[in-house]
Design an enzyme around this catalytic site. Structure first.
Site, short mmCIF file in Angstrom:
data_model
loop_
_atom_site.label_atom_id
_atom_site.label_comp_id
_atom_site.label_asym_id
_atom_site.label_seq_id
_atom_site.Cartn_x
_atom_site.Cartn_y
_atom_site.Cartn_z
N ASP A 1 -8.45 17.58 67.79
CA ASP A 1 -7.89 18.89 68.08
C ASP A 1 -8.39 19.89 67.04
OD1 ASP A 1 -6.39 20.99 69.09
OD2 ASP A 1 -4.59 20.42 67.97
N GLU B 1 -12.57 21.88 74.33
CA GLU B 1 -12.71 23.21 74.92
C GLU B 1 -11.67 23.38 76.02
OE1 GLU B 1 -16.35 26.26 76.03
OE2 GLU B 1 -16.65 24.12 76.29
#
Length: 869
Positions: free
Chosen positions: A724, A733
């Site tokens: 993350d 993304e």
């Protein structure tokens, strides 16, 4: 953004190549084994992750990174080449080196700096670049820690245009990174959002134990409310962990803050409630408004932190999307292609991603016409979402889809031009930009890229959907969509093999696809469903995809869309021959059976295989799309096993995974919050927001396709190939075609309520269409309702939906009203009672302008689905 940074980003174009830098007074050299902090400094992996501003396109030529820079820029910082995410340690010594050349010659400065305001300089190295490549090196001490510093080569300010090239960019020094150990929290992995009372409730436990273990389910107060023993599952291939599973489905009492304890570990808290997913439907759709291009984002709708001016409307420093030229040599015109959604973490807009995303939003709405649990679309009606068009008489989800549809329509090649009717594949910046960057501050020139057959068929398919779904709300727009769809389909048939180039990946993704028979099948299916025309039926039935297996074990996505056509043929009312329709529907349930079997094989309960090839870029959306197939099988059959499979598949997304993380921002005790995005750049600039609640991360990607994770996660087991962090674009993304999958399944989940027993059918309806009036402007129909239950119906309300612009003109033997496409008929006083086995009949005349007019696929009496005869 500071004025100096804004000026730096307002650059024009040049060609440049770099190889070294020097800064400040020299210090003791770092040791020979000092770690390298620059990714792809020799450009052997191409351009990524380098970006530029104020320059021409970046390209690797003879192993060097080169670009052009216009002459006459006012300042050196008006053009630059850079890399984000450079880790620096206070007090550590670094040697910055690079090789650089410039023709005819100019000054170049390499600057290590804070990547956001106030853009503090940590070190600067000056070089005079000539036509002969030379190497520059300098050693210095960094004054402060920064795990995400920025290296910028300032290349503007020369009187003459320059071609600049870089090579062997290196920053050696600091400490080698600590071995990365993800924080996986408690070893008991649950759906951190919660479970539906009547639905499946499963968890996975990471343990060394090989024998079954006792488990306890506790209330928020700590009281044991259920207990049992685990099932040993051995070593899970995708995670490499020894695991056991817990099934506590028999516990159905609603509650908040429950926890599960196994093997001395207690899970994150979760809820059991029929409402756990209600807000997710809105949140997952809110993402699209936050991604809109060409409109100011209203903070009153989605939060002040997300308010921003409109992007890409030509307001400086933007060069805008209202008059975009083609790449050199592609066309001799410019198009107004404003609007639409930014595709992902950049500012590009891609038709093939926009196509499947638009389809899934439109299909989410169309499902409300055919699915018994969708309540006729009441939860997706006008005024239910946070969009500026709310309360305009159109369902809000259609308003959101229209924002992208308008963009897709603008991408069509105008009449009279070469390839007229085809659709440009994409529009995006001439060069990659860095992180973060608000849309309104993007200074790059925008370019239309060549048309492609795939993009053209995406428009044909989605515009055909538009034509039937908007018909009851905006006839003119529906007609415009229908015309564009037919034009695009004809253009694609005339140019069936125009493919996007796999090398066209500077400033935006290539999105290449050389297999478009699936797009032809999808487009033909949508046009047939809308028009009923025999030429489209002939094309779709002749396609190998019509009888082939279109449901891959690893799901479907923008590059494999035959499943979209199959799902709509199975669910949208149509006039396929009965045997063919039965086969189409059976293929959906057969795929669902395979996904159920896979889900049961996986110790983490996801409907995807456990090998490394099943963990790829954006794979979370494919997991969800397999859940969509399961959900569709439930809608078709009302078999609760399919519903439970779709519900259980989402456990993986919300925390029942090896990393113990929810991949949806704002949903779960430990959720992703640093997805890769230029807009939502909080991790790099605390003044910017995180992605809004309801944003889906792409998920584990065993190919490790960005430099950040390639170094950080080398050797990871597939389910651990995720971080993350905003720098990991290949695992973290956001993208519209991933969130569209989340929006579809979120709406389905919210519709299931408690997920209790499926109610028995107590009615049967025969719908008889007596044919079109002369000229085809209308038709007459009659419904006969039979009470197949054991008790008398005393007062009835019948509901069904048309597929297009059909509108009831007058009716008899019932009080009939219509809202949009939905028709509601209520009894007269004299025919309110239907005894067991008894029938009642009513009829109506309706107008239509033509197109498909099949019998409804769902008819309810007093809210309950009826058998159709």
């Amino acid at each position: 953004m500071t004025p100096s940074r804004r000026r730096l980003l307002l650059a024009a174009a040049t060609t440049l190549a770099l190889t070294g830098a020097g800064a400040g007074a020299a210090h003791a050299d770092p040791p020979p084994d000092a770690p390298e902090q620059i990714d792809n400094g020799d450009f052997s992996a191409g351009v990524s992750p380098w970006f530029s501003f104020g320059t021409g396109a970046l390209a690797v030529t003879d192993g060097q990174l080169c670009t052009t820079v216009a002459g006459g820029l006012a300042n050196p910082w008006d053009a630059g080449i850079g890399q984000d995410g450079v880790p620096l340690i206070a007090g550590a010594e670094y040697t910055l080196g690079f090789a650089v050349s410039a023709t005819p010659g100019t000054a170049v400065k390499a600057v290590l700096q804070l990547g956001s305001a106030p853009y503090t300089t940590y070190a600067a190295v000056d070089a005079t670049a000539t036509g002969t490549i030379q190497r520059v090196e300098q050693t210095f001490t960094v004054p402060e820690d920064n795990p995400n510093a920025q290296l910028i080569f300032q290349v503007g300010g020369a009187a003459q245009a320059q071609t600049i090239c870089l090579d062997d960019v290196s920053l050696r020094g600091g400490e080698p990174p600590e071995p990365y150990e993800p924080d996986t929290g408690p070893r008991v992995r649950v759906n951190q959002v919660g479970y539906l009372p009547g639905g499946p409730k499963n968890a996975t436990v990471v343990t060394d134990a090989t024998e079954a273990l006792p488990w306890q389910l506790r209330s928020a107060a700590g009281t044991v409310v259920a207990s049992g023993t685990t099932t040993a599952r051995g070593v899970d291939a995708a995670s490499g962990q020894n695991v056991q599973t817990v099934d506590f489905s028999s516990y159905r009492t609603p509650g908040t803050g429950l926890t599960l304890t196994v093997d001395g570990e207690t899970s994150h808290p979760f809820d059991i409630s029929g409402a756990v997913y209600d807000q997710l439907r809105s949140d997952s759709l809110q993402f699209f408004y936050a991604q809109r291009s060409g409109i100011a984002i209203d903070g009153d709708l989605i939060g002040d932190e997300y308010a921003r001016p409109a992007g890409h409307l030509g307001v400086a420093p933007n060069q805008g999307d209202t008059n975009v030229p083609c790449q050199p040599g592609v066309c001799d015109y410019s198009l107004d292609v404003r609007g639409g959604w930014y595709d992902a973490g950049d500012h590009g807009k891609y038709v093939v991603n926009g196509g499947i995303a638009t389809y899934q939003l439109l299909n989410t709405f169309e499902r409300t016409r055919t699915a018994a649990t969708a309540n006729g679309g009441a939860e997706l009606a006008d005024g239910t979402l946070r969009v500026p068009e709310r309360d305009n008489g159109v369902p809000d989800i259609l308003d959101e889809a229209r924002w992208e549809l308008e963009f897709l329509l603008r991408m069509q090649v105008p009449a009279g031009k070469p390839l007229a009717g085809m659709v440009h594949h994409k529009i995006h910046d001439q060069n990659w930009t860095g992180l973060p960057l608000a849309p309104q501050d993007d200074p790059q020139p925008r370019e239309l890229h060549p048309p492609s057959t795939a993009a053209t068929l995406n428009l044909a398919a989605t515009a055909a959907q538009c034509a039937r779904l908007f018909a009851p709300y905006d006839a003119a727009f529906a007609t415009r969509c229908g015309t564009a769809a037919k034009t695009a389909y004809a253009a694609a048939k005339a140019h069936p093999a125009v493919y996007a180039s796999p090398t066209d990946g500077t400033g935006g993704g290539a999105y290449d696809d050389t297999g478009v028979t699936d797009e032809f099948y999808w487009a033909a299916a949508e046009l047939y469903l809308t028009t009923g025309a025999q030429n489209y039926l002939a094309d779709l039935t002749a396609s190998p995809h019509h009888t082939g297996n279109v449901f891959d074990p690893r799901g479907f996505g923008w590059q494999s869309v035959a499943a979209l056509g199959r799902l709509d043929l199975a669910t949208v009312p149509n006039a396929l021959p009965a045997a063919d329709l039965a086969r189409v529907r059976a293929s959906v349930t057969a795929a669902a059976d395979a996904y159920l079997a896979e889900l049961r094989r996986q110790a983490y309960g996801l409907p995807m295989p456990g090998d490394a090839n099943s963990y790829f870029w954006g794979g979370n959306s494919n997991v969800i799309n397999n859940a969509v197939v399961l959900a569709t099988a439930f809608d078709l059959t009302r078999n609760p096993a399919y519903r439970d499979g779709a519900v259980q598949a989402m456990d993986y997304i919300f925390g029942r995974n090896a990393l113990n993380i929810s991949y949806v921002t704002g949903w779960g005790e430990h959720a992703a919050q640093n997805q890769h995005s230029r807009i939502f750049g909080h991790q790099l600039d605390p003044n910017l927001p995180r992605p809004p609640a309801g944003s889906l991360a792409g998920g584990p990607n065993a190919a490790l396709q960005d430099p950040f994770v390639a170094q950080l996660l080398a050797g990871c087991k597939p389910m651990f190939c995720y971080v993350d962090d905003i720098n990991s674009y290949s695992t973290n993304e956001v993208a519209i075609n991933w969130n569209s999958a989340l929006a579809w399944i979120s709406s389905f989940l919210a519709d299931q309520g408690d997920a209790g027993a499926v109610p028995a059918t107590t009615c049967a309806v025969k719908y008889s269409n007596y044919g079109a009036w002369q000229g085809g402007t209308g038709f007459t129909a009659q419904l006969t309702i039979r009470n197949t239950g054991a008790t008398t119906v005393n007062g009835w309300s019948v509901r069904f939906a048309f597929t297009g612009d059909q509108r009831v003109r007058e009716a008899w033997l019932a009080k009939v009203t219509q809202a949009g496409s939905t028709v509601t008929a209520r009894n007269e006083s004299h025919n309110a009672r239907i005894t067991p086995g008894g029938t009642v009949t009513f009829g109506f005349n309706a107008t239509t302008t033509g197109g498909a007019n099949p019998n409804p696929g769902l008819i309810t009496v007093n809210g309950g689905a009826c058998a159709l005869s």
